[in-house]
Design a protein around this motif. Structure first.
Motif, PDB file in Angstrom:
ATOM      1  N   ALA A 101       0.872  -1.243  -0.002  1.00  0.00           N
ATOM      2  CA  ALA A 101       0.052  -0.048   0.043  1.00  0.00           C
ATOM      3  C   ALA A 101       0.849   1.378  -0.036  1.00  0.00           C
ATOM      4  CB  ALA A 101      -0.902  -0.154   1.306  1.00  0.00           C
ATOM      5  N   LEU A 102       2.050   1.229   0.727  1.00  0.00           N
ATOM      6  CA  LEU A 102       2.792   2.479   0.734  1.00  0.00           C
ATOM      7  C   LEU A 102       3.651   2.638  -0.677  1.00  0.00           C
ATOM      8  CD1 LEU A 102       4.539   2.332   4.191  1.00  0.00           C
ATOM      9  CD2 LEU A 102       3.020   3.965   3.280  1.00  0.00           C
ATOM     10  N   LEU A 103       4.025   1.517  -1.169  1.00  0.00           N
ATOM     11  CA  LEU A 103       4.592   1.530  -2.552  1.00  0.00           C
ATOM     12  C   LEU A 103       3.677   2.232  -3.643  1.00  0.00           C
ATOM     13  CD1 LEU A 103       6.783  -1.736  -2.645  1.00  0.00           C
ATOM     14  CD2 LEU A 103       7.461   0.755  -2.435  1.00  0.00           C
ATOM     15  N   LEU A 104       2.386   1.649  -3.558  1.00  0.00           N
ATOM     16  CA  LEU A 104       1.289   2.079  -4.449  1.00  0.00           C
ATOM     17  C   LEU A 104       1.080   3.705  -4.116  1.00  0.00           C
ATOM     18  CD1 LEU A 104      -0.541   1.612  -6.509  1.00  0.00           C
ATOM     19  CD2 LEU A 104      -2.166   0.621  -5.037  1.00  0.00           C
ATOM     20  N   TYR A 134       3.754   5.703  -5.450  1.00  0.00           N
ATOM     21  CA  TYR A 134       3.571   6.044  -7.027  1.00  0.00           C
ATOM     22  C   TYR A 134       2.467   6.678  -7.657  1.00  0.00           C
ATOM     23  CZ  TYR A 134       2.415   4.255 -11.728  1.00  0.00           C
ATOM     24  OH  TYR A 134       1.962   4.203 -13.140  1.00  0.00           O
ATOM     25  N   LEU A 135       1.366   6.657  -6.781  1.00  0.00           N
ATOM     26  CA  LEU A 135       0.289   7.687  -7.316  1.00  0.00           C
ATOM     27  C   LEU A 135       0.268   8.693  -6.854  1.00  0.00           C
ATOM     28  CD1 LEU A 135      -2.863   5.377  -6.157  1.00  0.00           C
ATOM     29  CD2 LEU A 135      -1.981   5.827  -8.330  1.00  0.00           C
ATOM     30  N   PHE A 136       1.264   9.316  -5.682  1.00  0.00           N
ATOM     31  CA  PHE A 136       1.360  10.476  -5.118  1.00  0.00           C
ATOM     32  C   PHE A 136       2.509  11.473  -5.843  1.00  0.00           C
ATOM     33  CE2 PHE A 136       2.807  13.626  -1.744  1.00  0.00           C
ATOM     34  CZ  PHE A 136       1.569  14.272  -1.625  1.00  0.00           C
ATOM     35  N   GLU A 137       3.549  10.870  -5.857  1.00  0.00           N
ATOM     36  CA  GLU A 137       4.754  11.417  -6.500  1.00  0.00           C
ATOM     37  C   GLU A 137       4.840  11.335  -8.032  1.00  0.00           C
ATOM     38  OE1 GLU A 137       6.677  13.116  -5.011  1.00  0.00           O
ATOM     39  OE2 GLU A 137       6.502  12.776  -2.770  1.00  0.00           O
ATOM     40  N   ARG A 138       4.615  10.086  -8.484  1.00  0.00           N
ATOM     41  CA  ARG A 138       4.649   9.994  -9.836  1.00  0.00           C
ATOM     42  C   ARG A 138       3.408  10.299 -10.787  1.00  0.00           C
ATOM     43  NH1 ARG A 138       8.103   5.542 -11.394  1.00  0.00           N
ATOM     44  NH2 ARG A 138       7.646   5.874 -13.613  1.00  0.00           N
ATOM     45  N   LYS A 139       2.279   9.911 -10.605  1.00  0.00           N
ATOM     46  CA  LYS A 139       1.087  10.369 -11.158  1.00  0.00           C
ATOM     47  C   LYS A 139       0.306  11.577 -10.651  1.00  0.00           C
ATOM     48  CE  LYS A 139       1.118   6.977 -13.950  1.00  0.00           C
ATOM     49  NZ  LYS A 139       1.403   7.206 -15.469  1.00  0.00           N
ATOM     50  N   HIS A 140       0.690  12.175  -9.439  1.00  0.00           N
ATOM     51  CA  HIS A 140       0.025  13.184  -8.945  1.00  0.00           C
ATOM     52  C   HIS A 140      -1.333  13.096  -8.826  1.00  0.00           C
ATOM     53  CE1 HIS A 140       3.840  15.141  -9.385  1.00  0.00           C
ATOM     54  NE2 HIS A 140       3.993  14.893 -10.646  1.00  0.00           N
ATOM     55  N   LEU A 141      -1.988  11.772  -8.088  1.00  0.00           N
ATOM     56  CA  LEU A 141      -3.351  11.722  -7.835  1.00  0.00           C
ATOM     57  C   LEU A 141      -3.622  11.466  -6.569  1.00  0.00           C
ATOM     58  CD1 LEU A 141      -3.593   8.816 -10.698  1.00  0.00           C
ATOM     59  CD2 LEU A 141      -4.488  11.134 -10.853  1.00  0.00           C
ATOM     60  N   ALA A 142      -4.023  12.674  -6.081  1.00  0.00           N
ATOM     61  CA  ALA A 142      -4.093  12.859  -4.585  1.00  0.00           C
ATOM     62  C   ALA A 142      -5.235  12.000  -3.861  1.00  0.00           C
ATOM     63  CB  ALA A 142      -4.156  14.436  -4.190  1.00  0.00           C
ATOM     64  N   LEU A 143      -6.514  12.063  -4.571  1.00  0.00           N
ATOM     65  CA  LEU A 143      -7.508  11.139  -4.047  1.00  0.00           C
ATOM     66  C   LEU A 143      -7.076   9.786  -3.791  1.00  0.00           C
ATOM     67  CD1 LEU A 143     -10.661  12.822  -5.385  1.00  0.00           C
ATOM     68  CD2 LEU A 143      -9.787  12.837  -3.081  1.00  0.00           C
ATOM     69  N   PRO A 144      -6.578   8.828  -4.808  1.00  0.00           N
ATOM     70  CA  PRO A 144      -6.455   7.745  -4.853  1.00  0.00           C
ATOM     71  C   PRO A 144      -5.184   7.272  -3.890  1.00  0.00           C
ATOM     72  CG  PRO A 144      -6.001   8.322  -6.954  1.00  0.00           C
ATOM     73  CD  PRO A 144      -6.818   9.484  -6.384  1.00  0.00           C
ATOM     74  N   ALA A 145      -4.163   8.206  -3.983  1.00  0.00           N
ATOM     75  CA  ALA A 145      -3.098   8.005  -3.014  1.00  0.00           C
ATOM     76  C   ALA A 145      -3.550   8.262  -1.464  1.00  0.00           C
ATOM     77  CB  ALA A 145      -2.214   9.159  -3.419  1.00  0.00           C
ATOM     78  N   GLY A 146      -4.550   9.139  -1.232  1.00  0.00           N
ATOM     79  CA  GLY A 146      -5.201   8.968   0.140  1.00  0.00           C
ATOM     80  C   GLY A 146      -5.651   7.903   0.592  1.00  0.00           C
ATOM     81  N   LEU A 147      -6.222   7.173  -0.521  1.00  0.00           N
ATOM     82  CA  LEU A 147      -7.173   6.031   0.041  1.00  0.00           C
ATOM     83  C   LEU A 147      -5.925   4.637   0.503  1.00  0.00           C
ATOM     84  CD1 LEU A 147      -9.827   6.312  -2.738  1.00  0.00           C
ATOM     85  CD2 LEU A 147     -10.493   6.033  -0.141  1.00  0.00           C
ATOM     86  N   THR A 148      -5.189   4.757  -0.461  1.00  0.00           N
ATOM     87  CA  THR A 148      -4.188   3.542  -0.312  1.00  0.00           C
ATOM     88  C   THR A 148      -3.161   4.129   0.923  1.00  0.00           C
ATOM     89  OG1 THR A 148      -2.631   4.734  -1.925  1.00  0.00           O
ATOM     90  CG2 THR A 148      -3.921   2.992  -2.816  1.00  0.00           C
ATOM     91  N   ALA A 149      -2.778   5.224   1.049  1.00  0.00           N
ATOM     92  CA  ALA A 149      -2.248   5.578   2.357  1.00  0.00           C
ATOM     93  C   ALA A 149      -2.831   5.124   3.599  1.00  0.00           C
ATOM     94  CB  ALA A 149      -2.017   7.172   2.376  1.00  0.00           C
ATOM     95  N   VAL A 150      -4.208   5.434   3.571  1.00  0.00           N
ATOM     96  CA  VAL A 150      -5.261   4.987   4.596  1.00  0.00           C
ATOM     97  C   VAL A 150      -5.082   3.525   4.691  1.00  0.00           C
ATOM     98  CG1 VAL A 150      -7.384   4.818   5.460  1.00  0.00           C
ATOM     99  CG2 VAL A 150      -6.454   6.898   4.698  1.00  0.00           C
ATOM    100  N   LEU A 151      -5.236   2.763   3.787  1.00  0.00           N
ATOM    101  CA  LEU A 151      -4.928   1.133   3.797  1.00  0.00           C
ATOM    102  C   LEU A 151      -3.601   0.860   4.457  1.00  0.00           C
ATOM    103  CD1 LEU A 151      -6.005  -1.568   2.878  1.00  0.00           C
ATOM    104  CD2 LEU A 151      -4.946  -1.441   0.633  1.00  0.00           C
ATOM    105  N   ALA A 152      -2.583   1.422   4.381  1.00  0.00           N
ATOM    106  CA  ALA A 152      -1.247   1.281   4.777  1.00  0.00           C
ATOM    107  C   ALA A 152      -1.455   1.573   6.455  1.00  0.00           C
ATOM    108  CB  ALA A 152      -0.442   2.016   4.038  1.00  0.00           C
ATOM    109  N   VAL A 153      -2.208   2.603   6.891  1.00  0.00           N
ATOM    110  CA  VAL A 153      -2.394   2.857   8.216  1.00  0.00           C
ATOM    111  C   VAL A 153      -2.854   1.797   8.948  1.00  0.00           C
ATOM    112  CG1 VAL A 153      -3.136   4.783  10.067  1.00  0.00           C
ATOM    113  CG2 VAL A 153      -1.734   5.515   7.975  1.00  0.00           C
ATOM    114  N   VAL A 154      -4.063   1.721   8.334  1.00  0.00           N
ATOM    115  CA  VAL A 154      -5.048   0.561   9.091  1.00  0.00           C
ATOM    116  C   VAL A 154      -4.499  -1.024   8.894  1.00  0.00           C
ATOM    117  CG1 VAL A 154      -7.125   1.716   8.170  1.00  0.00           C
ATOM    118  CG2 VAL A 154      -6.321  -0.019   6.748  1.00  0.00           C
TER     119      VAL A 154
END
Length: 355
Positions: A88-91, A94-114
């Motif tokens: 989840a962190l690697l994804l 990728y979404l945040f730094e490479r693709k600049h997609l904040a919304l899906p990056a926020g979702l995968t970041a939450v998946l890592a936290v939970v």
């Protein structure tokens, strides 16, 4: 008034802006609007799919985890959570730094936290802190359903992970696991503080603790709202769970008298006023539910045999509508008068929310 190319062209024609300045300003505003639409949650098809998929994945590893996962044992659960969390962190990167997609990056970041509470539970289970012979609930899925002070280590670890993720990514959706964990802690701390396992949320003292915890979380949300008024909305989820915890505890309490129930109605009216002032619908929603409950109590208990109660209630409703009409006609002047008495940071917050 909405700025359009026609208005900008008219300003250029009158000499207020040069042609180059007008074009540069329009390009800047168009870029800002695209970024805001892209990163701000809305009912677009793409955003709905983001949240639907993300919440399904998050729910799968939290609320909907089956008891069958216990067969992997503590070490197995620890390894599984580490694999999930790392992926989840690697994804997210990728979404945040490479693709600049904040919304899906926020979702995968939450998946890592939970995944953090599962990792902590697995580690604790591996060293024997959750023994199979314990008569109390020990399955990980019980973390989301039962109150138990033993969950606190998992909750503190989740808060720490959420704080690090917020520092790294600055994404408002990451406040969600922090808010939920704080809400869990408000209930799990009750038996620890009160010295017993039977003192949970639905005890009188448990409700009182939950009520004041809700007040504290709502005040924290307001402070965060003031601090982040010029950036993203980091206070949204804190408001949600603060108001939910406060209102749920308040509504479950026994008022003891009709005066107490009237005070409950007044508090709900105040919540609606606060919601209008801060443009936070969560206050208005729960305040409206509370008032509806109070009116239902009057109708079915206090005035159950009265012929005049429905007529009086209709008159009150129409009077409120009349006040709304007057407010709409004089909203600008009333708003200016009220905002003048507010401190500057709060005045900026209210004006920005209104905009």
């Amino acid at each position: 008034m909405q700025l359009t190319p026609t208005l900008l062209a008219e300003a250029t024609r009158r000499g207020l802006l040069s042609t180059e300045q007008g074009q540069a300003l329009w390009d800047f505003l168009a870029e800002q609007e695209r970024e805001q639409q892209h990163d701000t949650p809305s009912f677009k098809a793409a955003h709905i799919l983001y949240y639907l998929g993300g919440l399904i994945a998050i729910g799968a590893m939290t609320l909907f985890m089956t008891i069958g996962w216990e067969q992997f044992g503590g070490t197995g659960l620890l390894l599984i959570s580490l694999v999930y969390g790392t992926a989840a962190l690697l994804l997210t990167e990728y979404l945040f730094e490479r693709k600049h997609l904040a919304l899906p990056a926020g979702l995968t970041a939450v998946l890592a936290v939970v995944m953090v509470p599962l990792a902590v539970y697995g580690a604790q289970h591996a060293i024997g802190l959750w023994s199979d012979g314990d008569a109390r609930h020990t399955a990980y899925r019980d973390f989301h359903y039962y109150i138990d002070w033993r969950w606190l280590v998992m909750e503190f670890a989740t808060l720490a992970a959420g704080a690090v993720a917020l520092w790294r990514y600055r994404l408002p959706f990451l406040v969600l696991p922090v808010a939920v964990t704080l809400w869990y802690m408000s209930m799990d701390l009750t038996p620890l503080l009160l010295g017993g396992d039977n003192l949970g949320f639905f005890s009188d003292l448990g409700k009182l603790i939950s009520l004041w915890f809700g007040v504290a979380m709502t005040l924290l949300a307001f402070w965060v709202d003031l601090r982040s008024r010029h950036t993203k909305d980091f206070a949204f989820w804190l408001y949600i769970f603060g108001v939910l915890t406060f209102w749920g505890a308040l509504s479950s309490m026994d008022s003891g008298s009709e005066w107490g129930k009237l005070a409950y109605c007044a508090i709900n009216l105040l919540m609606i006023a606060i919601g209008a002032a801060l443009s936070r619908r969560v206050f208005a929603v729960f305040g409206g539910l509370g008032i509806a409950g109070y009116l239902g109590h009057l109708s079915y208990t206090v005035f159950k045999d009265s012929l005049m109660f429905p007529l009086a209630l209709t008159a009150i409703g129409l009077a409120v509508v009349a006040i709304g009409i007057y407010w709409q006609r004089h909203e600008a002047a009333i708003g200016r008068s009220l905002r003048r008495i507010l401190p500057a940071p709060m005045r900026e917050l209210v004006e920005q929310r209104r905009g």
